[in-house]
Design a protein around this motif. Structure first.
Motif, short mmCIF file in Angstrom:
data_model
loop_
_atom_site.label_atom_id
_atom_site.label_comp_id
_atom_site.label_asym_id
_atom_site.label_seq_id
_atom_site.Cartn_x
_atom_site.Cartn_y
_atom_site.Cartn_z
N THR A 33 46.25 37.50 42.38
CA THR A 33 46.15 38.21 43.66
C THR A 33 45.71 39.65 43.49
N TRP A 34 46.24 40.34 42.48
CA TRP A 34 46.00 41.77 42.34
C TRP A 34 44.99 42.13 41.26
N HIS A 35 44.26 41.17 40.73
CA HIS A 35 43.28 41.50 39.68
C HIS A 35 42.24 42.48 40.26
N PRO A 36 42.03 43.62 39.61
CA PRO A 36 41.12 44.64 40.17
C PRO A 36 39.70 44.15 40.44
N HIS A 37 39.17 43.30 39.62
CA HIS A 37 37.79 42.84 39.82
C HIS A 37 37.64 41.93 41.04
N ARG A 38 38.75 41.46 41.54
CA ARG A 38 38.72 40.62 42.74
C ARG A 38 38.15 41.40 43.95
N TYR A 39 38.24 42.71 43.90
CA TYR A 39 37.82 43.54 45.02
C TYR A 39 36.37 44.00 44.91
N ALA A 40 35.64 43.48 43.95
CA ALA A 40 34.25 43.91 43.73
C ALA A 40 33.36 43.61 44.93
N MET A 41 33.57 42.51 45.62
CA MET A 41 32.69 42.12 46.71
C MET A 41 33.32 42.33 48.09
N VAL A 42 34.42 43.07 48.15
CA VAL A 42 35.12 43.28 49.41
C VAL A 42 34.29 44.14 50.37
N THR A 43 33.64 45.16 49.83
CA THR A 43 32.93 46.08 50.70
C THR A 43 31.75 46.70 49.96
N ASN A 44 30.78 47.15 50.72
CA ASN A 44 29.65 47.88 50.13
C ASN A 44 29.93 49.37 50.07
N ASN A 45 31.03 49.80 50.68
CA ASN A 45 31.41 51.20 50.68
C ASN A 45 32.11 51.54 49.36
N PRO A 46 31.49 52.38 48.52
CA PRO A 46 32.10 52.68 47.22
C PRO A 46 33.49 53.30 47.30
N ARG A 47 33.75 54.13 48.31
CA ARG A 47 35.08 54.74 48.44
C ARG A 47 36.15 53.69 48.73
N LYS A 48 35.83 52.79 49.65
CA LYS A 48 36.79 51.74 49.98
C LYS A 48 37.02 50.84 48.77
N TYR A 49 35.94 50.53 48.07
CA TYR A 49 36.06 49.68 46.88
C TYR A 49 36.96 50.36 45.85
N MET A 50 36.72 51.64 45.57
CA MET A 50 37.52 52.33 44.56
C MET A 50 38.97 52.46 44.99
N ALA A 51 39.22 52.64 46.27
CA ALA A 51 40.60 52.71 46.76
C ALA A 51 41.31 51.38 46.51
N ALA A 56 44.82 47.92 43.23
CA ALA A 56 45.00 46.68 42.46
C ALA A 56 45.37 47.00 41.01
N GLU A 57 44.77 48.03 40.45
CA GLU A 57 45.10 48.44 39.09
C GLU A 57 46.56 48.85 38.98
N ALA A 58 47.02 49.62 39.95
CA ALA A 58 48.41 50.07 39.97
C ALA A 58 49.37 48.88 40.12
N MET A 59 49.02 47.94 40.99
CA MET A 59 49.86 46.76 41.18
C MET A 59 49.91 45.90 39.93
N THR A 60 48.78 45.78 39.24
CA THR A 60 48.74 45.01 38.00
C THR A 60 49.69 45.62 36.97
N LYS A 61 49.69 46.94 36.87
CA LYS A 61 50.61 47.62 35.95
C LYS A 61 52.06 47.42 36.38
N GLU A 62 52.30 47.47 37.68
CA GLU A 62 53.66 47.27 38.20
C GLU A 62 54.14 45.85 37.91
N VAL A 63 53.26 44.88 38.10
CA VAL A 63 53.61 43.47 37.82
C VAL A 63 53.95 43.31 36.34
N SER A 64 53.15 43.90 35.47
CA SER A 64 53.39 43.78 34.03
C SER A 64 54.72 44.41 33.63
N ALA A 65 55.00 45.59 34.18
CA ALA A 65 56.26 46.27 33.87
C ALA A 65 57.46 45.47 34.39
N ALA A 66 57.35 44.94 35.59
CA ALA A 66 58.44 44.14 36.17
C ALA A 66 58.64 42.87 35.36
#
Length: 77
Positions: A33-51, A56-66
């Motif tokens: 669900t939270w894999h960062p590359h999953r969001y590559a095709m979500v939007t053409n807006n680079p700011r929205k994509y990076m957000a 997703a990167e933060a959630m992936t780290k949180e999942v790993s720590a938990a």
């Protein structure tokens, strides 16, 4: 129960006692669900994509720590 353990259980939607299989299955679901590359095709807006990518990167780290916290708890038992 300490706050970080309660947060980890809530993230994984688990309650004690839980089994290793449940923990592993839920970890896999969350990482898909939270894999960062999953969001590559979500939007053409680079700011929205990076957000989304950063979130997703933060959630992936949180999942790993938990997962590490909950896996260590299982090892103690």
């Amino acid at each position: 129960m300490n706050e970080s353990l309660a947060k980890a259980l809530a993230l994984f939607e688990l309650a004690e006692p839980f089994m290793r299989e449940d923990l592993d299955r839920k970890k896999q679901e969350l990482l898909v669900t939270w894999h960062p590359h999953r969001y590559a095709m979500v939007t053409n807006n680079p700011r929205k994509y990076m957000a989304k990518y950063t979130q997703a990167e933060a959630m992936t780290k949180e999942v790993s720590a938990a997962y590490e916290l909950l896996a260590a708890r299982l090892e103690k038992k």
